[in-house]
Design an enzyme around this catalytic site. Structure first.
Site, PDB file in Angstrom:
ATOM      1  N   GLU A  51       0.813  -1.217   0.000  1.00  0.00           N
ATOM      2  CA  GLU A  51       0.000   0.000   0.000  1.00  0.00           C
ATOM      3  C   GLU A  51       0.848   1.269   0.000  1.00  0.00           C
ATOM      4  O   GLU A  51       0.442   2.294  -0.556  1.00  0.00           O
ATOM      5  CB  GLU A  51      -0.960   0.010   1.187  1.00  0.00           C
ATOM      6  CG  GLU A  51      -2.144  -0.936   1.037  1.00  0.00           C
ATOM      7  CD  GLU A  51      -1.820  -2.374   1.385  1.00  0.00           C
ATOM      8  OE1 GLU A  51      -0.686  -2.638   1.871  1.00  0.00           O
ATOM      9  OE2 GLU A  51      -2.682  -3.243   1.172  1.00  0.00           O
ATOM     10  N   PHE A  77      -5.534  -1.105   6.112  1.00  0.00           N
ATOM     11  CA  PHE A  77      -4.367  -1.375   5.266  1.00  0.00           C
ATOM     12  C   PHE A  77      -3.654  -0.103   4.821  1.00  0.00           C
ATOM     13  O   PHE A  77      -2.554  -0.169   4.269  1.00  0.00           O
ATOM     14  CB  PHE A  77      -4.772  -2.204   4.048  1.00  0.00           C
ATOM     15  CG  PHE A  77      -5.441  -3.502   4.392  1.00  0.00           C
ATOM     16  CD1 PHE A  77      -4.964  -4.298   5.429  1.00  0.00           C
ATOM     17  CD2 PHE A  77      -6.554  -3.938   3.699  1.00  0.00           C
ATOM     18  CE1 PHE A  77      -5.588  -5.500   5.757  1.00  0.00           C
ATOM     19  CE2 PHE A  77      -7.185  -5.132   4.022  1.00  0.00           C
ATOM     20  CZ  PHE A  77      -6.700  -5.915   5.056  1.00  0.00           C
ATOM     21  N   HIS A 120      -9.663  -4.621  11.942  1.00  0.00           N
ATOM     22  CA  HIS A 120     -10.512  -4.591  10.753  1.00  0.00           C
ATOM     23  C   HIS A 120     -11.874  -3.960  11.019  1.00  0.00           C
ATOM     24  O   HIS A 120     -12.822  -4.191  10.271  1.00  0.00           O
ATOM     25  CB  HIS A 120     -10.684  -6.009  10.191  1.00  0.00           C
ATOM     26  CG  HIS A 120      -9.416  -6.574   9.629  1.00  0.00           C
ATOM     27  ND1 HIS A 120      -8.332  -6.885  10.419  1.00  0.00           N
ATOM     28  CD2 HIS A 120      -9.045  -6.863   8.364  1.00  0.00           C
ATOM     29  CE1 HIS A 120      -7.363  -7.350   9.658  1.00  0.00           C
ATOM     30  NE2 HIS A 120      -7.758  -7.341   8.413  1.00  0.00           N
TER      31      HIS A 120
END
Lengths: 324, 327
Positions: A51, A77, A120
């Site tokens: 990323e 991310f 998450h």
């Protein structure tokens, strides 16, 4: 009107824009099959899980005349790319004296509800609101998703599309025509007179449910969905609070130095709005903890329609002190 | 490393290399003096001693090719053809500077000449210029992109991420590591598992070349081959230029410089400008009059740049809120 899911509305917006402008290309660690099928691997690029590279490469490509889209998938991310986001993308136009434009769209899913634990289930948009030079939005409906994404892709700045994980499969009417929704324009999702609820994404729907119940008791709730976080439609929020005199802010993120704190400050620092307040402002947010896994714990951490209802009742009871 | 052969470049072009290297040096000598006189603010990092790297590489590039720089960026700007007036005005914090006084020494960019910016973050530019390499590939006009970075950046994550993706996608890139043996105040010997950064190229299946970064012809020849490879679709090359900064990390007075004095002295004797001057004289392409003419032109341009900067207005305070966003 035909209905699409929130996720389908996003894909439709991207596909329409990519047909319109050949300078748009897409990078993600997984190529999205419907886009890959139509536009091929040169424009829909499957990348290594890097990323930092992708986020920075978008800046360089944008500075050379392209209009990249980078799909971080989940917001978690993008934290490995914070230098590229905060030090580079946000500042490069300003720092170089406005020489060239950097039209970039970054996409990131946010929010909880998936029982996937702390890394998450995050809603860190206020971290990015704090960085000058980034625009960002968080839609609550498929209709708003399509219109805002198209605006974002046509914008000449780095824009982050925060997208609610909880809403991905939720359906709603979406026009088939080419429409855009301007940044900085809130949408009043329900009109009312007694209390204003400023809510984001999934909590717009929870607030609508709470308002429906409270209407049976004769309580009239106005629901303001800012839609864009930067720029934020301060005027619509203040006008609503001036009308109702009461404010509840509902956010799936924690309260500390967050979106909810910003809205509270924008309301209370304005003399006319402050004078109109009949009760203290109430924030209904996630608890200030990493999001836990077990359903019992996760449910306890996140706000919902029940907590919004309780918050509304609290501000309806509340009174400004009349002491001299 | 053996001394390079004279490249297949016309004498005018070789003298132009010397002129550019001297321009970088004189510009920075003046910038340092003006910094310590309080006319230039913040921080100034000098490239002095490393001039052969920027000039050698940029001589192999065309105007349409793009580069990105580091916090030590004056040399790359000048080698790519930046305007000294606008550079100096930027250092002076003036409205006429490249960044309208918003960037200063660490953030000079000129997208019009393919200079995508100095960058205040070590390894901050590598991913950006890799995106420019992707843009060049998608444009399909044979353009290349060059990432200048230091030995310090070679240990940061974006170095690996970008070399892998550039090698995988065969991007038209040059990754030019200016290994000056020190990352700020810490020596490469303390922080690198192996002395040669170029050796890492094997991990990506691309050429990795070590050159004498103080030998402008050697740098030029390596860059030229890498540019040919990039333009023809062969993908990226990692070039490691062994070089040295002759000054401390920054120009701040009294700054500690922990480097070994013998090491500094040894590298001072390998000065890239003296080396080029000697070779041009040996080749019969430069004499005292020729050198004086070059020096005279540079000093005139530099004085003009100072005059331009000093005559330029500061930005208005309210300009601080301009250009946060583009229209």
């Amino acid at each position: 009107m035909r209905e699409l899911t929130y996720n389908e509305a996003a894909l439709e917006a991207i596909a329409e824009e990519m047909r319109r402008d050949p300078k748009i290309f897409y990078m993600s660690t997984d190529a999205l099959p419907p886009l890959l099928k139509e536009f091929g691997p040169q424009r829909i690029r499957a990348t290594p899980i890097t990323e930092a590279a992708l986020t920075g490469m978008a800046i360089g490509a944008a500075g050379c005349g392209f209009r990249p889209i980078v799909d971080w998938r989940q917001v978690t991310f993008c934290f490995v790319a914070m230098d590229q986001i905060v030090n580079q993308a946000a500042k490069i136009h300003y720092m170089f004296g406005g020489q060239v434009n950097f039209p970039i769209l970054y996409r990131a899913a946010v929010g909880g509800g998936g029982l996937v634990a702390a890394q998450h289930s995050q809603s860190p948009y206020s971290m990015f609101m704090n960085v000058a030079g980034l625009k960002m939005f968080l839609p609550s409906t498929p209709h708003d998703m399509k219109g805002l994404l198209k605006t974002a892709i046509r914008d000449n700045n780095p824009v982050i599309s925060f997208e609610s994980s909880r809403l991905m499969a939720r359906k709603g009417p979406v026009p088939e025509d080419d429409y855009t929704i301007p940044f900085g324009v809130a949408d009043i999702k329900r009109e009312g007179d007694d209390v204003t609820v400023v809510a984001l994404a999934w909590l717009v729907h929870e607030a609508l449910a709470a308002a429906e119940e409270l209407a049976k008791e004769g309580v009239s709730v106005e629901i303001v969905d800012p839609r864009t976080l930067v720029p934020l439609d301060t005027e619509t929020i203040r006008n609503s609070v001036q009308k109702t005199g009461r404010l509840v802010i509902a956010d799936e993120a924690g309260p500390t130095a967050g979106f909810s704190a910003e809205v509270a400050a924008l309301v209370t620092e304005d003399a006319a709005t402050f004078a109109a307040l009949k009760a203290p402002v109430k924030r209904v947010c996630a608890l200030q903890v990493p999001i836990p896994y077990s359903p019992v714990l996760e449910n306890h951490v996140f706000p919902d329609r029940g907590r919004i209802t309780a918050g509304i009742r609290e501000v309806l009871r509340g009174r400004r002190s009349e002491a001299a | 490393m053996p001394t390079s052969l004279s490249p297949n470049l016309a004498p005018d072009k070789q003298r132009e290399m010397l002129r550019q290297m001297l321009t970088i040096r004189r510009f920075e000598e003046r910038a340092s003096a003006d910094y310590n006189a309080g006319k230039i603010y913040g921080v100034v990092h000098c490239y002095i001693g490393e001039e052969a790297t920027a000039v050698g590489v940029c001589t192999a590039l065309g105007r349409g090719d793009r580069i990105i720089s580091t916090h030590r960026g004056h040399g790359h700007c000048i080698a790519k053809g930046a305007d000294l007036n606008r550079m100096m005005a930027e250092l002076y914090g003036r409205q006429t500077g490249y960044c309208k006084g918003k960037g200063g020494s660490m953030h000079i960019a000129d997208f019009g000449i393919g200079m995508l910016g100095a960058n205040g973050i070590v390894a901050g530019g590598i991913s950006i210029i890799t995106g420019a390499g992707l843009a060049a590939q998608m444009e399909g006009k044979g353009g290349v992109a060059v990432s200048f970075f230091g030995d310090g950046a070679s240990n940061a994550g974006p170095f690996h991420e970008c070399l892998n993706i550039a090698a995988t996608w065969k991007l038209p890139m040059l990754y030019v590591c200016e290994n000056n043996l020190h990352a700020a105040q810490t020596s490469a010997a303390q922080t690198h598992a192996l002395p040669d950064v170029a050796g890492r190229a094997a991990g990506y299946g691309i050429p990795g070349i070590v050159v004498d970064g103080n030998d402008v012809f050697a740098v030029y020849q390596a860059a030229n081959a890498a540019v040919d490879r990039a333009r023809s679709g062969g993908g990226p090359t990692l070039i490691e230029c062994k070089t040295y900064r002759q000054r401390a990390h920054t120009e701040r007075k009294g700054q500690a410089d922990p480097r070994d004095k013998a090491e500094v002295d040894a590298w001072m004797r390998k000065d890239p400008i003296a080396l080029l001057e000697r070779r041009l004289r040996e080749q019969g392409e430069l004499d005292d009059a020729g050198l004086q003419s070059i020096e005279g032109d540079i000093m005139a341009a530099l004085e003009a740049a100072i005059a331009f900067a000093e005559a330029s207005p500061f930005p208005l305070p309210e300009h601080a809120t301009d250009d946060v966003f583009s229209a």
